[in-house]
Design a protein around this motif. Sequence first.
Motif, PDB file in Angstrom:
ATOM      1  N   ASP A  74     -10.989 -36.400 -19.700  1.00  0.00           N
ATOM      2  CA  ASP A  74     -10.314 -37.555 -20.290  1.00  0.00           C
ATOM      3  C   ASP A  74     -11.066 -38.030 -21.528  1.00  0.00           C
ATOM      4  N   GLY A  77     -10.541 -35.598 -24.346  1.00  0.00           N
ATOM      5  CA  GLY A  77      -9.170 -35.449 -24.786  1.00  0.00           C
ATOM      6  C   GLY A  77      -8.548 -34.119 -24.371  1.00  0.00           C
ATOM      7  N   VAL A  78      -9.071 -33.518 -23.338  1.00  0.00           N
ATOM      8  CA  VAL A  78      -8.556 -32.243 -22.852  1.00  0.00           C
ATOM      9  C   VAL A  78      -7.499 -32.512 -21.798  1.00  0.00           C
ATOM     10  N   LYS A  79      -6.372 -31.789 -21.921  1.00  0.00           N
ATOM     11  CA  LYS A  79      -5.309 -31.972 -20.937  1.00  0.00           C
ATOM     12  C   LYS A  79      -5.678 -31.217 -19.656  1.00  0.00           C
ATOM     13  N   VAL A  80      -5.595 -31.916 -18.542  1.00  0.00           N
ATOM     14  CA  VAL A  80      -5.963 -31.343 -17.251  1.00  0.00           C
ATOM     15  C   VAL A  80      -4.720 -30.743 -16.612  1.00  0.00           C
ATOM     16  N   PRO A  82      -1.963 -29.819 -13.863  1.00  0.00           N
ATOM     17  CA  PRO A  82      -1.518 -30.693 -12.768  1.00  0.00           C
ATOM     18  C   PRO A  82      -2.060 -30.284 -11.401  1.00  0.00           C
TER      19      PRO A  82
END
Length: 84
Positions: A74, A77-80, A82
């Motif tokens: 977070d 700025g990295v997308k985790v 789902p």
Amino acid sequence: MAALAPVQVSPLIKFGRWSALLLGFMWGSHRYSTLKASETAWRVEEAERKIVKDAHKATEKTRLNREELLYLADQAGVKVPPNF
């Protein structure tokens, strides 16, 4: 001063000393066997508790590691994904 000759110790006192020594050995042996039995039982219980405790620690460590990785993602700025 001249050296004094050693005093003769009464045979009754000698017998009492040796008796006390032997009784001490016997009492110590009995006490050791009593304590060893209870200590062995305690160590078995402690080993069982350690297994449960280690499993709990491992799950807690995994949970904390996941939370930390989510926080870092977070912040970076990295997308985790789902399913992470």
